[in-house]
Design a protein around this motif. Structure first.
Motif, short mmCIF file in Angstrom:
data_model
loop_
_atom_site.label_atom_id
_atom_site.label_comp_id
_atom_site.label_asym_id
_atom_site.label_seq_id
_atom_site.Cartn_x
_atom_site.Cartn_y
_atom_site.Cartn_z
N THR A 37 47.70 64.22 28.26
CA THR A 37 46.31 63.97 28.66
C THR A 37 45.69 65.15 29.40
N ARG A 38 46.51 66.05 29.87
CA ARG A 38 46.01 67.23 30.61
C ARG A 38 45.91 68.46 29.70
N ASN A 39 45.44 68.25 28.50
CA ASN A 39 45.36 69.35 27.54
C ASN A 39 44.05 70.11 27.61
N GLY A 40 43.15 69.70 28.51
CA GLY A 40 41.90 70.41 28.71
C GLY A 40 40.75 69.98 27.81
N SER A 41 40.99 69.05 26.92
CA SER A 41 39.90 68.65 26.01
C SER A 41 38.87 67.74 26.67
N ILE A 42 39.28 67.04 27.73
CA ILE A 42 38.33 66.27 28.55
C ILE A 42 38.67 66.52 30.02
N PRO A 43 37.69 66.44 30.90
CA PRO A 43 37.96 66.70 32.32
C PRO A 43 38.95 65.69 32.91
N GLN A 44 39.79 66.17 33.80
CA GLN A 44 40.73 65.29 34.49
C GLN A 44 39.98 64.20 35.24
N THR A 45 38.81 64.52 35.75
CA THR A 45 38.00 63.52 36.44
C THR A 45 37.69 62.33 35.54
N THR A 46 37.36 62.61 34.27
CA THR A 46 37.07 61.52 33.33
C THR A 46 38.29 60.63 33.15
N ILE A 47 39.45 61.25 33.04
CA ILE A 47 40.70 60.48 32.90
C ILE A 47 40.88 59.59 34.12
N ASN A 48 40.71 60.15 35.32
CA ASN A 48 40.89 59.35 36.53
C ASN A 48 39.85 58.25 36.65
N LEU A 49 38.61 58.52 36.26
CA LEU A 49 37.59 57.47 36.29
C LEU A 49 37.96 56.32 35.36
N VAL A 50 38.40 56.66 34.15
CA VAL A 50 38.80 55.66 33.16
C VAL A 50 39.99 54.86 33.69
N GLN A 51 40.96 55.54 34.27
CA GLN A 51 42.14 54.84 34.76
C GLN A 51 41.83 54.01 36.00
N ARG A 53 38.91 52.51 36.42
CA ARG A 53 38.25 51.32 35.86
C ARG A 53 39.27 50.36 35.26
N ALA A 54 40.28 50.89 34.61
CA ALA A 54 41.34 50.03 34.06
C ALA A 54 42.03 49.27 35.18
N GLY A 55 42.35 49.94 36.27
CA GLY A 55 42.98 49.27 37.41
C GLY A 55 42.11 48.17 37.98
N GLN A 56 40.80 48.43 38.03
CA GLN A 56 39.88 47.41 38.53
C GLN A 56 39.83 46.20 37.58
N ILE A 57 39.76 46.46 36.29
CA ILE A 57 39.65 45.38 35.31
C ILE A 57 40.85 44.44 35.39
N VAL A 58 42.05 45.00 35.53
CA VAL A 58 43.25 44.16 35.55
C VAL A 58 43.64 43.73 36.96
N ALA A 59 42.81 44.08 37.94
CA ALA A 59 43.03 43.71 39.34
C ALA A 59 44.34 44.26 39.88
N SER A 60 44.60 45.53 39.59
CA SER A 60 45.80 46.18 40.09
C SER A 60 45.47 47.02 41.32
N THR A 61 45.86 46.53 42.47
CA THR A 61 45.64 47.27 43.70
C THR A 61 46.33 48.63 43.64
N TYR A 62 47.56 48.66 43.12
CA TYR A 62 48.29 49.92 43.04
C TYR A 62 47.49 50.97 42.27
N HIS A 63 47.05 50.64 41.06
CA HIS A 63 46.33 51.62 40.24
C HIS A 63 44.97 51.96 40.82
N THR A 64 44.29 50.98 41.40
CA THR A 64 42.99 51.23 41.99
C THR A 64 43.12 52.19 43.18
N VAL A 65 44.08 51.95 44.04
CA VAL A 65 44.29 52.83 45.19
C VAL A 65 44.74 54.21 44.73
N ARG A 66 45.65 54.26 43.77
CA ARG A 66 46.15 55.56 43.28
C ARG A 66 45.03 56.40 42.66
#
Length: 168
Positions: A37-51, A53-66
């Motif tokens: 995922t760190r191949n430079g084709s999309i910003p790392q920020t976009t990856i973190n924003l997406v991840q 949002r995924a943590g929020q959707i599944v109600a994962s405190t661990y992923h949301t905090v991370r």
């Protein structure tokens, strides 16, 4: 009545021990997923924003905090970090980030009336991302989906670094 603004994590316990003691290859898998995922084709920020949002959707405190911590460490503003949950009407995101957030929501939210990722959404995503970037975004969503059961079942300790987030 006041609400405490800090909590002690000293007494937090994970449900399960660190899985790498049973499956040492998980470290390699996690590393390979991150490298892909760190191949430079999309910003790392976009990856973190997406991840995030995924943590929020599944109600994962661990992923949301991370993911929140990673975004803050990268210098993202509090407005952008906190507005991820309401990205649809927040003015802080680019069109490309918006379609990435829409895509992760589509993947993780059941759609009883049709396909989760309809052609219209795919067309919007492909208008912002070339094939490599779209695959990278897909792998970033896959990466967080791989670790969601780990967080929800094993309950690693939020805010602790990987490898130090299990109590037993």
């Amino acid at each position: 009545m006041s609400t405490p603004t800090t909590t002690k994590q000293d007494n937090l316990q994970s449900r399960l021990p660190d899985p790498t003691q049973f499956f040492p290859e998980l470290a390699q898998i996690a590393g390979a997923m991150s490298k892909a995922t760190r191949n430079g084709s999309i910003p790392q920020t976009t990856i973190n924003l997406v991840q995030l949002r995924a943590g929020q959707i599944v109600a994962s405190t661990y992923h949301t905090v991370r993911q929140t911590g990673l975004l803050r460490k990268a210098g993202e503003t509090e407005e952008r970090v906190t507005a991820v949950a309401s990205w649809q009407d927040a003015p802080y995101f680019t069109d490309a980030e918006r379609v990435a957030l829409e895509l992760v929501e589509a993947v993780l939210t059941p759609n009883p009336s049709g396909e989760r990722v309809p052609e219209e959404l795919y067309a919007k995503a492909s208008a912002h991302y070339d094939d490599k970037a779209l695959w990278t975004l897909t792998l970033a969503i896959s990466q967080i989906c791989f670790f969601i059961p780990v967080a929800l079942i094993g309950k690693p300790i939020p805010g602790k670094a990987p490898g130090k987030n299990y109590s037993r």
